[in-house]
Design a protein around this motif. Structure first.
Motif, mmCIF file in Angstrom:
data_model
loop_
_atom_site.group_PDB
_atom_site.id
_atom_site.type_symbol
_atom_site.label_atom_id
_atom_site.label_comp_id
_atom_site.label_asym_id
_atom_site.label_seq_id
_atom_site.Cartn_x
_atom_site.Cartn_y
_atom_site.Cartn_z
ATOM 1 N N MET A 78 -0.777 6.206 9.957
ATOM 2 C CA MET A 78 0.389 6.046 9.091
ATOM 3 C C MET A 78 1.535 5.421 9.870
ATOM 4 S SD MET A 78 0.420 9.617 6.932
ATOM 5 C CE MET A 78 -0.990 10.095 5.934
ATOM 6 N N PRO A 79 2.335 4.575 9.234
ATOM 7 C CA PRO A 79 3.450 3.947 9.948
ATOM 8 C C PRO A 79 4.551 4.943 10.268
ATOM 9 C CG PRO A 79 3.522 3.392 7.620
ATOM 10 C CD PRO A 79 2.232 4.118 7.836
ATOM 11 N N THR A 80 5.335 4.627 11.275
ATOM 12 C CA THR A 80 6.433 5.493 11.684
ATOM 13 C C THR A 80 7.663 4.658 12.015
ATOM 14 O OG1 THR A 80 5.748 5.475 14.016
ATOM 15 C CG2 THR A 80 4.894 7.264 12.629
ATOM 16 N N VAL A 81 8.815 5.313 12.017
ATOM 17 C CA VAL A 81 10.056 4.721 12.508
ATOM 18 C C VAL A 81 10.688 5.738 13.448
ATOM 19 C CG1 VAL A 81 10.417 3.365 10.408
ATOM 20 C CG2 VAL A 81 11.478 5.615 10.622
ATOM 21 N N ILE A 82 11.607 5.266 14.290
ATOM 22 C CA ILE A 82 12.308 6.157 15.220
ATOM 23 C C ILE A 82 13.797 6.120 14.911
ATOM 24 C CG2 ILE A 82 12.814 6.662 17.642
ATOM 25 C CD1 ILE A 82 10.168 5.397 18.373
ATOM 26 N N THR A 83 14.390 7.280 14.744
ATOM 27 C CA THR A 83 15.803 7.375 14.416
ATOM 28 C C THR A 83 16.671 7.100 15.645
ATOM 29 O OG1 THR A 83 15.929 9.733 14.932
ATOM 30 C CG2 THR A 83 15.251 9.131 12.705
ATOM 31 N N ASP A 84 17.970 6.998 15.425
ATOM 32 C CA ASP A 84 18.858 6.704 16.547
ATOM 33 C C ASP A 84 19.072 7.900 17.472
ATOM 34 O OD1 ASP A 84 20.607 8.313 15.125
ATOM 35 O OD2 ASP A 84 22.002 6.703 14.617
ATOM 36 N N ASP A 85 18.497 9.068 17.113
ATOM 37 C CA ASP A 85 18.495 10.187 18.051
ATOM 38 C C ASP A 85 17.069 10.519 18.505
ATOM 39 O OD1 ASP A 85 17.665 11.262 15.631
ATOM 40 O OD2 ASP A 85 18.773 13.137 15.876
ATOM 41 N N ALA A 86 16.219 9.489 18.451
ATOM 42 C CA ALA A 86 14.879 9.531 19.057
ATOM 43 C C ALA A 86 13.907 10.490 18.385
ATOM 44 C CB ALA A 86 14.982 9.854 20.544
ATOM 45 N N VAL A 87 13.951 10.579 17.056
ATOM 46 C CA VAL A 87 12.989 11.385 16.308
ATOM 47 C C VAL A 87 12.058 10.450 15.529
ATOM 48 C CG1 VAL A 87 12.692 13.091 14.463
ATOM 49 C CG2 VAL A 87 14.561 13.329 16.105
ATOM 50 N N THR A 88 10.770 10.692 15.638
ATOM 51 C CA THR A 88 9.781 9.864 14.958
ATOM 52 C C THR A 88 9.538 10.389 13.545
ATOM 53 O OG1 THR A 88 8.682 9.329 17.050
ATOM 54 C CG2 THR A 88 7.420 8.982 15.041
ATOM 55 N N LEU A 89 9.727 9.506 12.578
ATOM 56 C CA LEU A 89 9.531 9.858 11.172
ATOM 57 C C LEU A 89 8.322 9.118 10.614
ATOM 58 C CD1 LEU A 89 13.202 9.650 9.820
ATOM 59 C CD2 LEU A 89 12.028 11.644 10.786
ATOM 60 N N ASN A 90 7.492 9.849 9.919
ATOM 61 C CA ASN A 90 6.311 9.284 9.270
ATOM 62 C C ASN A 90 6.656 8.844 7.845
ATOM 63 O OD1 ASN A 90 3.181 9.165 8.915
ATOM 64 N ND2 ASN A 90 3.908 10.378 7.189
ATOM 65 N N TYR A 91 5.990 7.804 7.368
ATOM 66 C CA TYR A 91 6.172 7.422 5.977
ATOM 67 C C TYR A 91 4.907 6.770 5.431
ATOM 68 C CZ TYR A 91 7.054 2.560 7.547
ATOM 69 O OH TYR A 91 6.953 1.311 8.116
ATOM 70 N N LEU A 92 4.815 6.727 4.123
ATOM 71 C CA LEU A 92 3.726 6.041 3.428
ATOM 72 C C LEU A 92 4.283 4.763 2.843
ATOM 73 C CD1 LEU A 92 2.393 9.169 1.474
ATOM 74 C CD2 LEU A 92 1.612 8.326 3.706
ATOM 75 N N ASP A 93 3.484 3.725 2.813
ATOM 76 C CA ASP A 93 3.947 2.415 2.339
ATOM 77 C C ASP A 93 2.817 1.765 1.548
ATOM 78 O OD1 ASP A 93 5.110 -0.040 1.920
ATOM 79 O OD2 ASP A 93 5.587 -0.426 4.029
#
Length: 269
Positions: free
Chosen positions: A1-16
């Motif tokens: 699954m794709p992920t993004v990283i927030t500006d405080d270094a937390v990895t968030l998962n998402y569906l696309d």
């Protein structure tokens, strides 16, 4: 699954999934992005690109000990939209997911927002002299301890056993039970307490984009009147109440909810 990283270094998962105008789905307290499966397929078939976000501490996203506030969850939405390159999003949130959207709007405005759908989330959880549509029994006097033992049974709305068919329907679509986060960790308890303290009425009243407030007539948490009262001072707002429907409106009455959602999105375009 794709992920993004927030500006405080937390990895968030998402569906696309899908192509077309972007719809971002944000689930409620403890719920993962996969609980939108009954909407995801319908939206893709209707020609939308659907991005369902696991908030920090939820689903497959990272669960740090920090950032357990509505302010931070709103910032995460901004980080997410920037990371995936979406500049004109339809934001749909269920329960605390809707409050996450209002947190984002209150901090960053609506420049990158096309429209908003709130699914059975009162804008103010605490009942007061000027607001009687909060969480049943929650007042300023007991707010500090009200959720100490989790979310209480209010004695209102559809009884728990009537939610079993909704859960089975969801599990059948997913071919598994959704991965719910534990509400008992310190960050999740802190998040719930912070959520209870918020008041988004002014943000909603000042919203300059179309928005739809959906309520379940038999919500277990608060009166359905919150939806109507959240749009009466803003001509861009609409409200709909789903009958024989509890708090998890998109799961309790998926067909009725999907119809209301798609009709609203059609009117936006």
């Amino acid at each position: 699954m794709p992920t993004v990283i927030t500006d405080d270094a937390v990895t968030l998962n998402y569906l696309d999934e899908g192509t077309g105008p972007a719809v971002v789905l944000i689930a409620g307290f403890c719920a993962p992005a996969t609980t939108w499966v009954l909407q995801q397929k319908v939206l893709v078939q209707a020609g939308y690109r659907v991005l369902a976000l696991d908030r920090r501490g939820h689903g497959a996203s990272e669960a740090p000990t920090y950032g357990a506030s509505m302010e931070r969850h709103g910032r995460d939405v901004a980080d997410f939209l920037a990371a995936v390159g979406v500049t004109d999003a339809i934001l749909i949130g269920g329960s605390m997911g809707a409050s996450t959207i209002w947190s984002y709007v209150s901090q960053f405005g609506t420049e990158h927002v096309r429209a908003i759908v709130s699914v059975d989330q009162t804008p103010k959880m605490v009942n007061s002299d000027d607001w009687s549509n909060g969480f049943y029994g929650l007042t300023e006097d007991n707010r500090g301890t009200f959720f100490d033992n989790g979310i209480p049974d209010t004695g209102h709305g559809i009884p728990k056993w009537k939610s079993v068919p909704s859960l089975l329907r969801l599990a059948l679509a997913l071919r598994a039970l959704p991965r719910m986060a534990s509400p008992d960790t310190p960050p999740m308890k802190t998040l719930l307490a912070d959520h209870a303290a918020q008041d988004w009425r002014a943000t909603i009243a000042g919203t300059d984009k179309p928005y739809l407030m959906v309520a379940g007539r038999d919500s277990q948490f608060w009166p359905a009147a919150h939806a109507f009262e959240s749009v009466e001072n803003n001509p861009r707002g609409r409200s709909v109440v789903l009958e024989q429907c509890g708090h998890a409106a998109n799961m309790d009455r998926p067909n009725e909810f999907n119809t209301a959602m798609l009709e609203f999105l059609e009117s936006v375009w």
